[in-house]
Design a protein around this motif. Structure first.
Motif, PDB file in Angstrom:
ATOM      1  N   HIS A 191     -28.339  27.226  -8.308  1.00  0.00           N
ATOM      2  CA  HIS A 191     -26.957  26.853  -7.974  1.00  0.00           C
ATOM      3  C   HIS A 191     -26.549  27.496  -6.658  1.00  0.00           C
ATOM      4  O   HIS A 191     -27.213  28.411  -6.174  1.00  0.00           O
ATOM      5  CB  HIS A 191     -26.004  27.330  -9.079  1.00  0.00           C
ATOM      6  N   ASP A 193     -23.092  29.509  -5.111  1.00  0.00           N
ATOM      7  CA  ASP A 193     -21.903  30.178  -5.649  1.00  0.00           C
ATOM      8  C   ASP A 193     -20.624  29.573  -5.084  1.00  0.00           C
ATOM      9  O   ASP A 193     -20.599  29.126  -3.922  1.00  0.00           O
ATOM     10  CB  ASP A 193     -21.925  31.672  -5.286  1.00  0.00           C
ATOM     11  N   HIS A 332     -29.808  29.655  -5.712  1.00  0.00           N
ATOM     12  CA  HIS A 332     -30.372  30.810  -6.404  1.00  0.00           C
ATOM     13  C   HIS A 332     -30.121  30.669  -7.903  1.00  0.00           C
ATOM     14  O   HIS A 332     -29.218  29.936  -8.319  1.00  0.00           O
ATOM     15  CB  HIS A 332     -29.785  32.117  -5.866  1.00  0.00           C
TER      16      HIS A 332
HETATM   17 ZN    ZN Z   1     -24.860  32.821  -8.318  1.00  0.00          ZN
END
Ligand code: ZN
Ligand code: OGA
Length: 373
Positions: A191, A193, A332
């Motif tokens: 994903h 952030d 990540h």
């Molecule tokens: Zn993350």
């Protein structure tokens, strides 16, 4: 490149360079960029463009090595450094030390590693590490001190931190009352952030202070590489992911942050410049029903790439290591871990892309050179 000849034409000044190529500079541009229009200390433009005629007329142009002398019909005289002309040719972006081309990578990539001390002490080491981090979108800083703030100190070598609704720094630990899946022990699929922010944070720093639990390995994939492969294999899906804005939302007791943005953002040249992908924070899709099935197919096509081992690298962070990555490019994630088997603690923060680019320009010495010009 130095000047060989100048020719005044009706609307332009034709500059012929020593390599015999010619560049046409519109006269309004020359007048707008006359150094007399800049504040002497701040170098900001004071000249009011509307105070000029819309088609100023040049009466003569001469050059002597480093300077071009222009006389206008209204009596204005300009002295322009030749470098202003050679560096800012119409139709061509001026060279930018921060414009580092992305080197796309897939699973065979080995992540560049840099020790922390030279980055902290030496500007050349800082610049080398930053350039590689910009090109690959990912690096590891190692041999950090066993202090919670040691990773933040490295991030602040670049510039100030980006604050978010999770604070200026955040603790990734298994918490009793989590407001974020990261603060649990569950697996986090790949994903980016904070895709729910109007501008998601740029570079992310995750400093590992402890990783003793069973599990808890990290995974990374180059979101640009996955997007480029999708563009080649399935252009229709790629276009939908560029064109259709979808909602991303985070909400808890203190915040309700919602934005509509596409998964893939292209730059002016058609290159991929940003990925927003986070299956947990994607909101309820509400595009028209007639495109929804095709959108789902496109979204699932990108999602399949995030599951494909062809793109992913895995590693297990050790205490004293910090991953640094462009959160608007590199996805990540982490494997689940068993908190009963040991402690896992990452300390995180962000520095935005603009501050990162600013530090690269300062390190290159370009600002000093420009002031001196
Ligand atoms: Zn993350
Ligand atoms: C996060 C996150 C990864 C990890 O905090 O956003 O994705 O390894 N953490 O815990």
């Amino acid at each position: 490149m130095t000047i060989r000849d100048l020719t005044v034409r009706a609307d332009t000044l034709a500059v012929t360079w020593t390599d015999m190529t010619t560049t046409d500079f519109p006269i309004i541009w020359l007048r707008d960029n006359c150094p007399s229009g800049l504040h002497p200390q701040t170098h900001e433009r004071l000249l009011d463009l509307l105070s000029l005629e819309d088609a100023p007329v040049l009466s003569s142009a001469e050059f002597d090595g480093d300077e071009v002398h222009l006389s206008y019909e209204d009596g204005h005289i300009s002295q322009l450094p030749s470098s202003l002309l050679s560096q800012h040719r119409p139709g061509q972006r001026a060279a930018d030390p921060a414009a580092i081309e992305a080197r796309l990578w897939r699973s065979e990539h080995s992540v560049a590693r840099y020790p922390a001390s030279p980055i902290m002490e030496d500007d050349t080491a800082l610049e080398t590490w930053m350039k590689v981090t910009a090109a690959d979108g990912l690096s590891i800083v190692e041999n950090l001190d066993d202090r919670t703030s040691a990773g933040v100190d490295v991030a602040e070598r670049i510039d100030f931190l980006r604050k978010t609704n999770f604070g200026t720094t955040f603790e990734v630990i298994n918490k009793p009352d989590p407001n974020n899946l990261a603060y649990t022990s569950v697996a986090l699929p790949l994903h980016t952030d904070l895709p729910n922010q109007e501008v998601p944070p740029g570079y992310q720093f995750l400093h590992c202070l402890a990783n003793e639990a069973t599990g808890g390995g990290s995974l990374f994939a180059d979101g640009f590489a996955m997007a480029e492969d999708l563009r080649t294999e399935n252009p229709e899906a790629f276009e939908l992911l560029c064109d259709v804005a979808i909602p991303f939302r985070f909400h808890d007791g203190d915040a309700d942050i919602l934005v509509y943005k596409p998964v893939i953002t292209l730059g002016a040249a058609g290159d991929v410049i940003e990925i927003r992908y986070n299956a947990h924070l994607a909101g309820v899709f509400d595009m028209p029903a007639d495109i929804m099935p095709a959108y789902y197919r496109a979204y699932r096509a990108y999602m399949s790439k995030t599951r494909d081992p062809k793109y992913r690298i895995t590693l297990k962070l050790k205490a004293g290591e910090m991953v640094v990555f462009d959160n608007r490019r590199v996805l990540h994630g982490r494997d689940s871990f068993d908190p009963s088997t040991g402690f896992r603690h990452l300390h995180g923060c962000y520095v935005d892309r603009g501050e990162f680019a600013s530090r690269l320009r300062l390190l290159s010495g370009r600002a000093r050179a420009t002031k001196a010009a």
